[in-house]
Scaffold this motif. Structure first.
Motif, PDB file in Angstrom:
ATOM      1  N   GLU A 738       0.838  -1.199   0.000  1.00 13.77           N
ATOM      2  CA  GLU A 738       0.000   0.000   0.000  1.00 13.77           C
ATOM      3  C   GLU A 738       0.873   1.249   0.000  1.00 13.77           C
ATOM      4  O   GLU A 738       1.963   1.258   0.588  1.00 13.77           O
ATOM      5  N   TYR A 739       0.389   2.273  -0.643  1.00 17.81           N
ATOM      6  CA  TYR A 739       1.004   3.592  -0.570  1.00 17.81           C
ATOM      7  C   TYR A 739      -0.069   4.616  -0.910  1.00 17.81           C
ATOM      8  O   TYR A 739      -1.135   4.281  -1.447  1.00 17.81           O
ATOM      9  N   SER A 740       0.230   5.866  -0.607  1.00 14.81           N
ATOM     10  CA  SER A 740      -0.727   6.953  -0.802  1.00 14.81           C
ATOM     11  C   SER A 740      -0.095   8.029  -1.667  1.00 14.81           C
ATOM     12  O   SER A 740       1.110   8.294  -1.596  1.00 14.81           O
ATOM     13  N   ILE A 741      -0.930   8.657  -2.499  1.00 10.21           N
ATOM     14  CA  ILE A 741      -0.548   9.780  -3.335  1.00 10.21           C
ATOM     15  C   ILE A 741      -1.351  10.996  -2.875  1.00 10.21           C
ATOM     16  O   ILE A 741      -2.575  10.926  -2.753  1.00 10.21           O
ATOM     17  N   ARG A 796       3.806  -6.589   3.537  1.00  9.71           N
ATOM     18  CA  ARG A 796       2.817  -5.543   3.372  1.00  9.71           C
ATOM     19  C   ARG A 796       3.349  -4.235   3.937  1.00  9.71           C
ATOM     20  O   ARG A 796       3.793  -4.177   5.068  1.00  9.71           O
ATOM     21  N   ALA A 797       3.325  -3.196   3.114  1.00 15.65           N
ATOM     22  CA  ALA A 797       3.779  -1.880   3.550  1.00 15.65           C
ATOM     23  C   ALA A 797       2.566  -1.026   3.858  1.00 15.65           C
ATOM     24  O   ALA A 797       1.706  -0.837   3.003  1.00 15.65           O
ATOM     25  N   VAL A 798       2.467  -0.520   5.080  1.00 14.16           N
ATOM     26  CA  VAL A 798       1.321   0.259   5.522  1.00 14.16           C
ATOM     27  C   VAL A 798       1.738   1.716   5.625  1.00 14.16           C
ATOM     28  O   VAL A 798       2.751   2.044   6.239  1.00 14.16           O
ATOM     29  N   PHE A 799       0.967   2.597   5.006  1.00 13.75           N
ATOM     30  CA  PHE A 799       1.253   4.012   5.035  1.00 13.75           C
ATOM     31  C   PHE A 799       0.097   4.731   5.714  1.00 13.75           C
ATOM     32  O   PHE A 799      -1.071   4.325   5.617  1.00 13.75           O
ATOM     33  N   ALA A 800       0.432   5.809   6.388  1.00 18.15           N
ATOM     34  CA  ALA A 800      -0.593   6.608   7.052  1.00 18.15           C
ATOM     35  C   ALA A 800      -1.492   7.260   6.015  1.00 18.15           C
ATOM     36  O   ALA A 800      -1.036   7.755   4.995  1.00 18.15           O
ATOM     37  N   GLN A 801      -2.795   7.289   6.292  1.00 16.33           N
ATOM     38  CA  GLN A 801      -3.762   7.863   5.386  1.00 16.33           C
ATOM     39  C   GLN A 801      -4.534   8.957   6.113  1.00 16.33           C
ATOM     40  O   GLN A 801      -4.758   8.890   7.315  1.00 16.33           O
ATOM     41  N   ARG A 802      -4.934   9.947   5.350  1.00 10.92           N
ATOM     42  CA  ARG A 802      -5.686  11.045   5.926  1.00 10.92           C
ATOM     43  C   ARG A 802      -7.116  10.617   6.225  1.00 10.92           C
ATOM     44  O   ARG A 802      -7.770   9.977   5.417  1.00 10.92           O
ATOM     45  N   ALA A 803      -7.569  11.026   7.369  1.00 11.42           N
ATOM     46  CA  ALA A 803      -8.946  10.730   7.763  1.00 11.42           C
ATOM     47  C   ALA A 803      -9.836  11.865   7.288  1.00 11.42           C
ATOM     48  O   ALA A 803     -10.025  12.865   7.979  1.00 11.42           O
ATOM     49  N   ARG A 821      -6.171  -2.026  -6.244  1.00 12.64           N
ATOM     50  CA  ARG A 821      -7.319  -1.308  -5.673  1.00 12.64           C
ATOM     51  C   ARG A 821      -6.907   0.153  -5.544  1.00 12.64           C
ATOM     52  O   ARG A 821      -5.998   0.499  -4.792  1.00 12.64           O
ATOM     53  N   VAL A 822      -7.574   1.024  -6.307  1.00 12.32           N
ATOM     54  CA  VAL A 822      -7.281   2.452  -6.311  1.00 12.32           C
ATOM     55  C   VAL A 822      -8.463   3.155  -5.663  1.00 12.32           C
ATOM     56  O   VAL A 822      -9.586   3.096  -6.184  1.00 12.32           O
ATOM     57  N   LEU A 823      -8.212   3.801  -4.547  1.00 12.21           N
ATOM     58  CA  LEU A 823      -9.271   4.392  -3.734  1.00 12.21           C
ATOM     59  C   LEU A 823      -9.038   5.888  -3.617  1.00 12.21           C
ATOM     60  O   LEU A 823      -7.955   6.336  -3.228  1.00 12.21           O
ATOM     61  N   LEU A 824     -10.064   6.661  -3.952  1.00 12.77           N
ATOM     62  CA  LEU A 824     -10.051   8.108  -3.760  1.00 12.77           C
ATOM     63  C   LEU A 824     -10.808   8.421  -2.482  1.00 12.77           C
ATOM     64  O   LEU A 824     -12.003   8.159  -2.383  1.00 12.77           O
ATOM     65  N   CYS A 825     -10.096   8.985  -1.536  1.00 11.29           N
ATOM     66  CA  CYS A 825     -10.685   9.294  -0.233  1.00 11.29           C
ATOM     67  C   CYS A 825     -10.293  10.727   0.121  1.00 11.29           C
ATOM     68  O   CYS A 825      -9.189  10.971   0.609  1.00 11.29           O
ATOM     69  N   GLY A 826     -11.179  11.656  -0.151  1.00  9.47           N
ATOM     70  CA  GLY A 826     -10.884  13.043   0.123  1.00  9.47           C
ATOM     71  C   GLY A 826      -9.792  13.558  -0.798  1.00  9.47           C
ATOM     72  O   GLY A 826      -9.886  13.493  -2.024  1.00  9.47           O
ATOM     73  N   SER A 827      -8.730  14.073  -0.228  1.00  9.79           N
ATOM     74  CA  SER A 827      -7.612  14.599  -0.992  1.00  9.79           C
ATOM     75  C   SER A 827      -6.485  13.597  -1.138  1.00  9.79           C
ATOM     76  O   SER A 827      -5.420  13.947  -1.638  1.00  9.79           O
ATOM     77  N   ALA A 828      -6.695  12.368  -0.715  1.00 12.25           N
ATOM     78  CA  ALA A 828      -5.672  11.324  -0.797  1.00 12.25           C
ATOM     79  C   ALA A 828      -6.138  10.217  -1.729  1.00 12.25           C
ATOM     80  O   ALA A 828      -7.332   9.930  -1.837  1.00 12.25           O
ATOM     81  N   ILE A 829      -5.165   9.609  -2.386  1.00  6.28           N
ATOM     82  CA  ILE A 829      -5.415   8.466  -3.263  1.00  6.28           C
ATOM     83  C   ILE A 829      -4.625   7.302  -2.700  1.00  6.28           C
ATOM     84  O   ILE A 829      -3.387   7.325  -2.676  1.00  6.28           O
ATOM     85  N   ASN A 830      -5.330   6.289  -2.245  1.00  2.64           N
ATOM     86  CA  ASN A 830      -4.710   5.113  -1.647  1.00  2.64           C
ATOM     87  C   ASN A 830      -4.669   3.986  -2.684  1.00  2.64           C
ATOM     88  O   ASN A 830      -5.691   3.664  -3.298  1.00  2.64           O
ATOM     89  N   VAL A 831      -3.508   3.411  -2.840  1.00  2.00           N
ATOM     90  CA  VAL A 831      -3.301   2.339  -3.818  1.00  2.00           C
ATOM     91  C   VAL A 831      -2.877   1.092  -3.071  1.00  2.00           C
ATOM     92  O   VAL A 831      -1.959   1.128  -2.238  1.00  2.00           O
ATOM     93  N   THR A 832      -3.552  -0.018  -3.369  1.00  3.23           N
ATOM     94  CA  THR A 832      -3.239  -1.311  -2.773  1.00  3.23           C
ATOM     95  C   THR A 832      -2.931  -2.296  -3.884  1.00  3.23           C
ATOM     96  O   THR A 832      -3.729  -2.460  -4.813  1.00  3.23           O
ATOM     97  N   HIS A 833      -1.781  -2.930  -3.794  1.00  6.40           N
ATOM     98  CA  HIS A 833      -1.371  -3.948  -4.750  1.00  6.40           C
ATOM     99  C   HIS A 833      -1.500  -5.318  -4.094  1.00  6.40           C
ATOM    100  O   HIS A 833      -1.026  -5.525  -2.974  1.00  6.40           O
TER     101      HIS A 833
END
Length: 1389
Positions: A738-741, A796-803, A821-833
């Motif tokens: 996982e990582y966040s953009i 598994r790499a876990v990154f902090a995500q904005r709430a 899995r590409v997830l748009l959550c507010g101003s963050a984009i979380n990607v899970t491979h």
């Protein structure tokens, strides 16, 4: 739905709107129908009309208050299409319909002469949602740059003429301009007769190919086709020592220890014809003597005194090189991004075989082929002209290494689309259609001998029973195909363990049906998997799937697929549980397999003994595979969305025909499968193993025809699929990364050229990240399911995500066993491979073969590497950051990203001279070519500069388009020491009256008529004042451009022209350039990037004037790098007077110095791909270009991109082509690898044709070729001879990355290449062989060609010249010698 209203029908023409992409098809009054409003769907019909009803969408422009309430107006083409012309001014029935009743299940769009990547397809599909489509409707996208046509629509199991596109509608894209590889298997059956007395070759060529070409012509297709004949040759030898020494390294050995060689004969390569009928004659001509030429190939070419080779025979179709052929095409298709054609989309491989669909292959090669085809998404069609057998095909037979007596079978329905071609001939007295080829009769002596051994009426004691014997064969088959009765224990696991077997739990199958009811009986009970793999194993009650009852629990049924436990119960008590085990190789490649009659994701491979039946091994019955069911995986569902749904909601193939027993090939006899059951959930029903769709039952009564739709307009890989693993499988079988953009945290550089630019929004980045995955072969998983985050696991790499408490949007994508899995959550984009714990191993296979292309005299020994790729290694994190930063400094395009690239060459317009003794016109001089090139490159640079990563807030006026083009030898000027040579400036001709003309035509003022000239010793202040003069000074770019460039910025070529005209004592351009360098050394001029280390260069280079009093203000390294990224600068390497012709230099006593500018140096710059703002997204790329230009060399540049629309790039390049044509240049595309043998060559069947030069005709008897010259200069003189010959035929040299051979040349018309290899020299240094190698440019289509010049005709004339036909080569040799003598200086008296 509302009641019908009777309205009077009228017609109207299309209403062209402002931008041309909005046309009203319907006009009516808002009060015509109760409840009418924009967005509603209107149905128009007539009771007397026996045709489909017309559906139209009511748009805001359709509602007109000035329209009468009792009149409805429909566009005229729709009226004619739906046969309503006779109903004009008559009353028709109009009503509002429910959108759910007219929703489309699938729609097929046909397009041609476009390149559409998968991102464009997805964006086009989204633009169609909510629109009503009708048959043959033109669909436009991206401001009419992309045009498609509705080809076919399906709704509720039937083909319809119109319907509404919903978010659930599957859109299938079919291309009429694809890369089409057609292979014809020339096995021994091609010379056999079919049941109607025709050769199978005649059936394949006169029948199938003739019909195929007629379909292409009828559908107006324009495929890029390559037709190849291939064969495998076996040698009757038992040892390698029986072969001559020259054959031993090339002969290969198969699993049966038989020696063989593979041959390929290319009949047509990368051609596009309107009418392919003449090609049939070419194929027939190659058929004559084809077999004899192969069988005697080595015998005819054996060296003198060598022993004869062993006897050779053609292989049968089953023993042929079927998988090798597919891999040869995969080598080309997998590199489609390297030399991207902007005029075609799609890849298709078709194999025409005289067999029946059964092949003997190697297991490892099959695994490699299957993985490559599925991962790359390439369509494979197998067309058999033999009779369709009564068992399931295609059928591949494996040989197990180490088990000589065993063979496995495999049904590759997932990645091979099978067709059977049948001729229209029928026997007059019978309508019987044979399904098998009757074998020849057995000798009577053999029959009598058998009958004497086995008495009539007595059951045979062995399997050699004659058909006339009385024997219960059904009982024998039931005994052979029943489950084995040996048991052993195993454990359930999906991890790598040292045990040979693997197990997984599944439900028990009831056994209550008879075997004779398998074909048409419904499913008695469905069974479901309790494992994490997300598949089900339903089974029918048949002897093939029945398990013998066991009194004790925990016993395991051994089989070729694994083992079956019996007796244990599930925890929920719903059903009994038994365990299945799997081979270690199966676990490594895919999730676990079901037992015995169920198989892996895309195969049906079971084992049988070739000899006596071995206890403990279950057999696979290919004559009744209906009970074979498979687990649900992404590989099996990769192509299923191109198939339409039948009346029962199951997918079916349209070229499977109904039969006499009434079996419904559309799926009416099969249970309906809902979309929820296709998402890896436990409610999934089943998939038929012997079906390409997985939902269509196989039966021997189904007749398989030819899939003409696939062969005429191939379908592209669907952008959607319907499989995603369940939560348990994701936890046990996959690593999670996982990582966040955070796009909002990406800011522009504070010191950027041109100011701040618009940053991509978070949603734009999110959408583009999904688009990039689609472009790399991923598919959208629909309908969307929510994936619950599992606990952290190893890797598994876990990154902090904005709430952020905002709306969430996600997309699930898959390719093979990789899921994103590409997830748009507010101003963050979380990607899970989700990556498999045990990925596919990288397989490599070295393949040797012989190939012969068109015009080549013989077969050439070749070698190719067949290897798989690892999608897991793709750096998606880097790509996502590239998208987020729009290609920032830290995220540039790298080869590992597999970005698209188009390579182009720019050459002068030269006459197509084919006879050196009669030159056809004079070529432009070098100075004119340089001036024209600077005009062209300036236009390209200004288009490039329009793309700014930081655009200014106010619009910038357009800068002038041209630089000086006046000829330096056309001006009258005073020489040094004349009476008018004084310090200071002299007035020039033009002022304000013609300044606008100078800007438009590119002149810096005409030749001086009076006044004074500057001297070379003038002080810098006077020179600076003269350059800044508004009347006679330089044309500065900063007069029209504000921002991004320093004040008083000019182009270096303008300064050179100005200095040559205004400074006395300069006699050549080289002296003018030297004077400009003196100005740079004195600090009077500086590079526009404020980099004091960049020296002065002539050409299209930007410099500026500095103030000696204030001194230059230097910039930072970041600013200098951004400047070189935004502004394209090219140095012109041109010397005057130009060098002597190559032919005269051939016999010059002193050769010119080595070519110092023969090596190309490439630079990179940013490029705007959407100059006209036609796209609905931001698009950008980069341009890689040569840093210098020579008028006697071809100039090359390459467009590279990841975020771009193919049609927009095509429009951009076509505009450049028109500009080049106006400036006397020619622009055309070339492959990334022009000539084979280069590093990175990707086409295994692309072979250069040798063009030998008759050196013996030029050599005097008993004398060296270059007699009288230093032997050390002979190699260079030979190169000058070859270059001179090519220049006579209008070839231009292409600079390469290295100065050593091979040297590459391109024709000025762009349709062919020639390369010069290292020549061969004798012991005395005299050249003995100097061949040219010829290749055609496969990317030259009608759009780029000039005139009707033919590459084949040009090759024939070049070959005849080099062969010295009519003494043309000798005449050229003598003319060159005469010119060299005339140019030698006359000795003083």
């Amino acid at each position: 739905m509302t009641a019908e209203v009777q309205l009077k029908l009228v017609v109207h023409q299309k209403l062209q709107q402002v931008r041309g992409d909005s046309k009203e098809e319907l006009i009516l009054h808002p009060a015509s129908i109760p409840g009418l409003e924009a967005g509603k769907v209107v149905e128009i019909s007539h009771p007397d009309l026996d045709f489909a009803r017309l559906l139209l969408l009511v748009s805001p422009g359709s509602l007109r208050d000035d329209q009468k309430c009792d009149i409805i107006s429909v566009e005229t083409t729709l009226v004619e299409t739906f046969h309503l012309r006779n109903q004009v001014w008559a009353h028709v029935s109009v009503r509002l319909v429910d959108p759910a009743d007219v929703a489309l299940d699938s729609v097929e769009l046909l397009f041609r002469d476009h390149y559409l990547n998968r991102s464009d397809m997805w964006r086009l599909k989204l633009s169609l949602v909510g629109k009503v489509l009708h048959h043959k409707k033109s669909v436009e996208f991206c401001s009419q740059t992309v045009r498609c046509q509705v080809f076919e629509m399906w709704s509720q199991g039937d083909r319809v003429a119109c319907g509404l596109v919903t978010p659930d509608t599957k859109v299938v894209f079919r291309s009429a301009t694809s890369m089409f590889h057609l292979y014809i298997q020339m096995s021994e059956e091609m010379w056999d007769f079919d049941v109607y007395g025709d050769l199978y070759f005649e059936k394949a060529v006169n029948g199938f190919l003739s019909d195929l070409f007629n379909n292409w012509k009828r559908n107006n297709t324009n495929h890029e086709v390559t037709i190849t004949l291939f064969s495998r040759l076996f040698y009757k030898a038992s040892s390698i020592n029986e072969f001559p020494e020259y054959m031993q390294e090339n002969v290969q050995q198969d699993f049966r220890n038989m020696f063989y060689e593979d041959f390929y004969r290319v009949a047509v390569q990368n051609e596009r014809y309107d009418d392919w009928t003449p090609v049939l004659s070419t194929i027939r001509h190659q058929f004559m003597g084809y077999r004899e030429s192969l069988l005697n190939f080595h015998r005819d070419r054996a060296p003198p005194g060598a022993p004869p080779p062993p006897r050779a025979v053609l292989s049968s179709a089953a023993q042929g090189n079927f998988l090798e052929v597919l891999n040869i095409s995969m080598n080309v298709f997998e590199k489609h991004y390297l030399h991207r054609s902007l005029e075609r989309t799609g890849q298709m491989c078709v194999v025409v075989s005289p067999g029946v669909g059964v092949y003997q292959v190697e297991r490892e090669l099959n695994n490699l082929t299957k993985q490559r085809i599925i991962d790359y998404g390439v369509g494979i069609d197998l067309v058999c002209v033999g009779e369709q057998p009564l068992h399931a095909v295609p059928l591949l037979r494996f040989h197990n290494k180490g088990l000589a007596e065993t063979q496995d079978y495999y049904l590759p329905h997932t990645w091979i689309n099978l067709s059977f071609y049948s001729s229209n001939k029928r026997v007059g007295y019978s309508e019987f259609v044979p399904r098998i080829k009757v074998p020849p009769g057995a000798p009577k002596t053999a029959v009598s001998r058998v009958q004497s051994v086995i008495p009539r009426g007595r059951p045979p004691t062995s399997e050699h029973a004659i058909p006339s014997s009385v024997y219960d064969y059904d009982a024998h088959d039931a005994e052979v195909f029943k489950k084995p009765d040996t048991f052993k224990q195993s454990t359930m696991t999906l991890q790598r363990l040292p045990q040979r077997k693997r197990t997984v739990t599944t439900s028990q199958v009831k056994t209550s049906r008879r075997a004779d009811s398998v074909v048409s009986s419904p499913i008695h009970e469905q069974v479901y998997s309790s494992s994490a793999s997300g598949f089900v194993t339903p089974a029918r009650s048949s002897p093939l799937v029945q398990s013998p009852s066991s009194a004790s629990g925990g016993e395991l049924l051994s089989s070729s697929f694994g083992s079956v436990f019996a007796g244990s119960d599930r925890s929920d008590g719903s059903a009994n549980v038994r365990r299945l085990s799997f081979d270690d190789s199966d676990v490594n490649r895919s999730p676990p397999r079901p037992a015995t009659s169920a198989v892996s994701a895309c195969d049906l491979s079971l084992s049988r003994g070739t000899g006596t039946h071995r206890p403990g091994r279950a057999l696979f019955n290919p004559f009744d595979p209906s009970n074979i069911v498979v687990k649900h995986t992404s590989n099996r569902r990769r192509w299923t969305h191109i198939f339409p749904k039948g009346p029962k909601g199951v997918l079916f193939q349209q070229h499977h025909y109904a039969n006499a027993r009434g079996l419904d090939v559309g799926g009416k006899d099969a249970p309906r499968v809902s979309s929820d059951q296709a998402m890896g959930s436990p409610s999934l029903s089943f998939l038929w193993g012997a079906s390409s769709t997985g939902e269509q039952e196989w039966s021997a009564h189904i007749t398989t025809g030819v899939d003409w739709k696939s062969l005429t307009t191939p379908a592209c890989l669907p952008i959607t699929t319907d499989y995603f693993p369940d939560e348990r499988s994701l936890q046990k079988d996959y690593f999670l990364f996982e990582y966040s953009i955070l796009p909002d945290d990406v800011g522009g550089c504070a010191e950027d050229v041109g100011g701040a630019h618009r940053q991509l929004t978070t949603r734009e980045v999110f959408t583009e990240m999904v688009s990039q995955r689609l472009c790399q072969g991923f598919q959208l998983v629909v309908p969307s399911v929510k994936v619950t985050a599992a606990a952290p696991a190893v890797g598994r790499a876990v990154f902090a995500q904005r709430a952020v408490q905002e709306q969430r949007e996600e997309y699930l994508l898959s390719i093979g066993r990789i899921f994103h899995r590409v997830l748009l959550c507010g101003s963050a984009i979380n990607v899970t491979h989700y990556r498999p714990r045990h990925p596919y191993p990288v397989k490599r296979h070295r393949y040797r073969y012989r190939a012969q292309c068109h015009h080549h005299p013989s077969y050439v020994l070749c070698q190719a590497e067949l290897s798989t790729d690892r999608p897991e290694s793709y750096n998606w994190n880097f790509l996502d950051n590239y998208v987020c930063t729009k290609g920032g400094v830290d995220f540039q395009l790298t080869p590992s990203l597999k970005y698209w690239r188009c390579r182009f060459l720019l050459v002068p317009s030269l006459p197509a001279c084919r006879d050196p003794s009669h030159p056809a016109g004079a070529a432009p001089d070098h100075r004119t070519v340089v001036d024209n090139f600077i005009k062209f490159i300036s236009a390209v640079t200004f288009a490039l500069n329009r793309f700014k990563r930081h655009q200014p807030t106010t619009a910038r006026p357009q800068i002038r388009e041209r630089l000086p083009s006046n000829r330096m030898d056309q001006r009258s000027r005073a020489r040094s020491g004349s009476s008018v040579s004084k310090a200071g400036i002299r007035p020039a001709v033009p002022t304000a009256s013609n300044s606008a003309e100078d800007v438009s035509t590119g002149t810096c003022g005409g030749p001086p008529s009076s006044g004074t000239l500057l001297t070379r010793t003038a002080p810098p202040t006077e020179v600076s004042e003269a350059l800044r003069s508004p009347d006679t000074g330089l044309p500065f770019l900063t007069r029209c451009v504000h921002g991004g460039l320093p004040e008083f910025t000019f182009i270096a070529a303008d300064l050179v022209q100005w200095v040559y005209q205004h400074v006395a004592g300069l006699s050549s351009e080289a002296e003018a350039v030297a004077y400009c360098k003196e100005l740079w050394n004195a600090g009077l001029i500086l590079h526009a990037s404020r980099d004091a280390k960049k020296p002065f260069m002539n050409g299209f280079c930007l410099f500026c004037l500095t103030s000696p009093a204030d001194g230059p203000q230097l910039s930072s390294a970041a600013h200098q790098e951004q400047f070189s990224d935004y502004w394209l600068e090219v140095e012109s390497q041109f010397s005057w007077p130009p060098p002597a012709p190559v032919g005269s230099r051939l016999f010059s006593p002193a050769l010119p110095p080595d070519d110092a500018h023969g090596v190309s140096e490439m630079r990179r710059g940013a490029l705007s791909l959407d100059v006209s703002s036609k796209s609905d997204r931001a698009e950008w790329g980069e341009i890689s270009y040569e840093s210098s230009f020579r008028p006697d060399r071809a100039y090359q540049f390459c467009i590279n991109w990841l975020v771009g629309t193919g049609s927009l790039i095509s429009d951009l390049v076509v505009g450049w082509q028109r500009r080049a044509h106006n400036f006397g240049l020619r622009l055309f595309p070339v492959p990334a690898v022009m000539c084979p043998g280069d590093q990175g060559d990707i086409d295994p069947l692309r072979i250069a044709v040798p063009v030998p030069i008759a050196l013996d005709q030029l050599r005097r008897p008993g004398r060296p070729l270059f007699d009288g010259f230093d032997p050390a200069t002979w190699p260079e003189r030979l190169l000058l001879l070859q270059t001179a010959i090519l220049e006579q035929f209008s070839f231009v040299r292409v600079r390469g990355p290295r100065p050593e051979p091979p040297y590459q040349f391109v024709h000025s018309h762009g349709h062919c290449f020639v390369q010069i290899l290292e020549p061969e020299f004798g012991e005395d240094g005299d050249p003995v062989k100097a061949d040219l190698q010829w290749l055609n440019n496969s990317l030259m289509s009608r759009r780029w060609r000039v005139g009707d010049d033919s590459a084949d005709r040009l090759m024939a004339e070049l070959t005849a010249f080099c062969r010295n036909d009519d003494d043309r080569l000798v005449l050229f040799w003598r003319q060159a010698h005469t010119e060299a003598l005339l140019q030698q200086p006359t000795p003083p008296p």
